[in-house]
Scaffold this active site. Structure first.
Site, mmCIF file in Angstrom:
data_model
loop_
_atom_site.group_PDB
_atom_site.id
_atom_site.type_symbol
_atom_site.label_atom_id
_atom_site.label_comp_id
_atom_site.label_asym_id
_atom_site.label_seq_id
_atom_site.Cartn_x
_atom_site.Cartn_y
_atom_site.Cartn_z
ATOM 1 N N SER A 51 -163.446 -57.107 -15.997
ATOM 2 C CA SER A 51 -162.151 -57.768 -15.988
ATOM 3 C C SER A 51 -161.249 -57.194 -17.084
ATOM 4 O O SER A 51 -160.068 -56.921 -16.862
ATOM 5 C CB SER A 51 -162.352 -59.276 -16.193
ATOM 6 O OG SER A 51 -161.131 -59.949 -16.094
ATOM 7 N N ARG A 71 -156.678 -61.706 -11.020
ATOM 8 C CA ARG A 71 -157.182 -60.570 -10.247
ATOM 9 C C ARG A 71 -158.008 -61.100 -9.083
ATOM 10 O O ARG A 71 -157.481 -61.647 -8.141
ATOM 11 C CB ARG A 71 -157.959 -59.618 -11.170
ATOM 12 C CG ARG A 71 -158.171 -58.216 -10.607
ATOM 13 C CD ARG A 71 -158.893 -57.307 -11.596
ATOM 14 N NE ARG A 71 -160.237 -57.763 -11.882
ATOM 15 C CZ ARG A 71 -161.339 -57.332 -11.263
ATOM 16 N NH1 ARG A 71 -161.246 -56.384 -10.369
ATOM 17 N NH2 ARG A 71 -162.541 -57.829 -11.573
ATOM 18 N N LYS A 72 -159.347 -61.022 -9.209
ATOM 19 C CA LYS A 72 -160.191 -61.428 -8.077
ATOM 20 C C LYS A 72 -160.889 -62.775 -8.301
ATOM 21 O O LYS A 72 -161.081 -63.551 -7.379
ATOM 22 C CB LYS A 72 -161.270 -60.376 -7.839
ATOM 23 C CG LYS A 72 -160.794 -59.159 -7.075
ATOM 24 C CD LYS A 72 -161.807 -58.046 -7.169
ATOM 25 C CE LYS A 72 -162.707 -57.975 -5.968
ATOM 26 N NZ LYS A 72 -163.606 -56.789 -6.038
ATOM 27 N N ARG A 89 -168.698 -66.450 -19.831
ATOM 28 C CA ARG A 89 -168.821 -65.745 -18.545
ATOM 29 C C ARG A 89 -169.824 -64.610 -18.687
ATOM 30 O O ARG A 89 -170.007 -64.085 -19.801
ATOM 31 C CB ARG A 89 -167.435 -65.173 -18.197
ATOM 32 C CG ARG A 89 -167.337 -64.550 -16.856
ATOM 33 C CD ARG A 89 -165.961 -63.945 -16.623
ATOM 34 N NE ARG A 89 -165.823 -63.646 -15.205
ATOM 35 C CZ ARG A 89 -164.801 -62.998 -14.677
ATOM 36 N NH1 ARG A 89 -163.804 -62.591 -15.437
ATOM 37 N NH2 ARG A 89 -164.757 -62.744 -13.390
ATOM 38 N N HIS A 108 -158.735 -67.479 -29.503
ATOM 39 C CA HIS A 108 -159.774 -66.481 -29.201
ATOM 40 C C HIS A 108 -160.665 -66.286 -30.432
ATOM 41 O O HIS A 108 -161.526 -65.409 -30.442
ATOM 42 C CB HIS A 108 -159.146 -65.135 -28.835
ATOM 43 C CG HIS A 108 -158.718 -65.018 -27.392
ATOM 44 N ND1 HIS A 108 -159.410 -65.616 -26.358
ATOM 45 C CD2 HIS A 108 -157.687 -64.334 -26.814
ATOM 46 C CE1 HIS A 108 -158.805 -65.318 -25.212
ATOM 47 N NE2 HIS A 108 -157.765 -64.560 -25.460
ATOM 48 N N THR A 144 -157.245 -68.405 -18.772
ATOM 49 C CA THR A 144 -156.036 -68.814 -18.054
ATOM 50 C C THR A 144 -156.332 -70.032 -17.182
ATOM 51 O O THR A 144 -155.556 -70.995 -17.131
ATOM 52 C CB THR A 144 -155.541 -67.646 -17.160
ATOM 53 O OG1 THR A 144 -155.601 -66.435 -17.918
ATOM 54 C CG2 THR A 144 -154.137 -67.877 -16.657
HETATM 55 P P1 A3P Z 1 -161.302 -61.032 -12.816
HETATM 56 O O1 A3P Z 1 -160.624 -59.915 -13.539
HETATM 57 O O2 A3P Z 1 -162.782 -60.857 -12.744
HETATM 58 O O3 A3P Z 1 -160.705 -61.314 -11.492
HETATM 59 P P2 A3P Z 1 -158.756 -64.706 -18.817
HETATM 60 O O4 A3P Z 1 -157.947 -65.785 -18.234
HETATM 61 O O5 A3P Z 1 -159.702 -65.152 -19.893
HETATM 62 O O6 A3P Z 1 -157.923 -63.535 -19.205
HETATM 63 O O7 A3P Z 1 -159.740 -64.216 -17.660
HETATM 64 C C1 A3P Z 1 -159.242 -63.494 -16.562
HETATM 65 C C2 A3P Z 1 -160.188 -63.643 -15.412
HETATM 66 O O8 A3P Z 1 -160.083 -64.968 -14.875
HETATM 67 C C3 A3P Z 1 -159.850 -62.686 -14.293
HETATM 68 O O9 A3P Z 1 -161.083 -62.361 -13.679
HETATM 69 C C4 A3P Z 1 -158.948 -63.545 -13.419
HETATM 70 O O10 A3P Z 1 -158.844 -63.104 -12.087
HETATM 71 C C5 A3P Z 1 -159.670 -64.884 -13.522
HETATM 72 N N1 A3P Z 1 -158.783 -66.021 -13.246
HETATM 73 C C6 A3P Z 1 -157.488 -66.199 -13.616
HETATM 74 N N2 A3P Z 1 -157.014 -67.350 -13.161
HETATM 75 C C7 A3P Z 1 -158.011 -67.943 -12.493
HETATM 76 C C8 A3P Z 1 -158.118 -69.179 -11.773
HETATM 77 N N3 A3P Z 1 -157.080 -69.977 -11.662
HETATM 78 N N4 A3P Z 1 -159.304 -69.471 -11.206
HETATM 79 C C9 A3P Z 1 -160.359 -68.650 -11.314
HETATM 80 N N5 A3P Z 1 -160.311 -67.465 -11.956
HETATM 81 C C10 A3P Z 1 -159.157 -67.122 -12.549
#
Ligand code: A3P
Length: 342
Positions: free
Chosen positions: A169, A301-302, A161, A137, A77
């Site tokens: 996550s 999320r975090k 990651r 993906h 994202t």
């Molecule tokens: P966590 O669940 O560890 O917080 P993806 O986008 O591939 O689905 O990955 C999701 C992870 O990226 C989640 O990690 C989410 O919080 C984090 N995430 C989403 N947007 C983000 C941003 N703008 N900057 C940094 N991390 C981000």
């Protein structure tokens, strides 16, 4: 390694994909609402896999295309937001209140190639103006040769990651997705039909969306070593540590490096700020609405590296680290950012 787990070469897959009968592939249903099928050594979302034959036979890459590739929950994202904001900064000024990222979720702006074709939306991809930013993906070995060939010109950006954080996550993401599906079906908040420990076991066996993670990462890492002009390999943890230098690297790689003036006027910082977790999370568009069955808010999320230690026991962590280490042995790749050279 069983035959069904052997990764196929791109060419072998391309031939086989034309005759692909998805219903005949091994099925994994322990991840509702996701159904996985095993193909080319990976467990892929059945829905996404449905679009793969058309990606191979119909999709026409352009030299100006940028394909963002990732294993789920590794920063997709964020990468979508950063790449889109960077690539389109002339057309969409970053401080503008009507910037697309303020009105639409990054997944609605940068669509998954294979999902678009699965949903018979290939014409939408074909009609996008250049330069296009697309995403996938799919593992590197399942990309069509027309994308991976040096002469196609299009570029690939991959984000990886720490597997332990990706697992944690994905656990929270799936829990939210299942709860949302239950709410829609008016059955209330239902927990995933498997426990955290069961999900961990499956992840360790490589049975998860696009799994195994380490094989997915390795395919792109090796490609980035062979073709550094074509495949840019990024690390989520490294991007969090130094977002500005990574955005500059991304811009340069996409062929739209920042000018001295842009750097002096804070354009890089504007992009980092607009695309930060806090910024995106707090936008109205991401607090409600959904991308298919996935609530926009579930993508944020975090964003903390090492959050796994709050959820995984040291013994579990050691076990997963060992599996990954064994799988990567001899490859030269490591997830340990202190040792990594990429
Ligand atoms: P966590 O669940 O560890 O917080 P993806 O986008 O591939 O689905 O990955 C999701 C992870 O990226 C989640 O990690 C989410 O919080 C984090 N995430 C989403 N947007 C983000 C941003 N703008 N900057 C940094 N991390 C981000």
């Amino acid at each position: 390694m069983s035959m069904s787990m052997m990764p196929l070469s791109t060419d072998a897959c391309a031939t086989a994909i034309g005759e692909l009968d998805i219903t005949s592939l091994p099925l994994e249903t322990r991840f509702p609402p996701f159904r996985l099928r095993q193909y080319g050594g990976f467990w892929l979302l059945e829905k996404f896999l449905q679009g793969v034959p058309a990606v191979h036979s119909i999709f026409e890459p352009r030299p100006s295309d940028v394909l963002l590739a990732s294993f789920p929950k590794c920063g997709t994202t964020w990468l979508k937001a950063l790449a889109f904001a960077t690539r389109n900064r002339a057309e969409h000024p970053l401080r503008g209140l009507d910037h697309p990222l303020r009105r639409r979720n990054p997944h609605d702006i940068v669509q998954y190639l294979e999902l678009q074709y699965a949903q018979s939306m290939g014409h939408v991809v074909a009609a996008l103006p250049s330069p296009r930013v697309l995403s996938t993906h799919l593992p590197y070995s399942l990309l069509p040769g027309r994308i991976t060939a040096e002469e196609s010109g299009c570029r690939i950006v991959y984000i990886c990651r720490d597997p332990k954080d990706a697992f944690v996550s994905s656990w929270f993401f799936t829990k939210k997705t299942v709860a949302a599906a239950a709410a829609r079906a008016r059955t209330g908040e239902e927990p995933p039909p498997y426990t955290f420990e069961e999900a961990f076991e499956l992840f360790c066996d490589g049975i998860c969306v696009s799994g195994p993670l380490w094989r997915h990462v390795l395919g792109y890492w090796e490609a980035s070593r062979r073709q550094p002009e074509k495949v840019l390999f990024l690390r989520y943890e490294e991007m969090l540590r130094n977002p500005e230098s990574n955005v500059k690297k991304l811009a340069e790689f996409m062929g739209c490096a920042f000018s001295v003036q842009e750097e002096a006027t804070g354009v890089v910082q504007d992009i980092v700020e607009l695309c930060s977790l806090e910024s995106l999370k707090n936008m109205d568009v991401n607090k409600s609405g959904s991308h298919g069955p996935l609530a926009h808010e579930s993508f944020f999320r975090k964003g903390v590296p090492g959050d796994w230690s709050n959820h995984i026991t040291p013994a579990m962590a050691e076990r997963l680290d060992k599996i990954v280490e064994d799988a990567l042995q001899g490859s030269g790749f490591t997830f340990d950012v202190r040792e990594a050279s990429a």
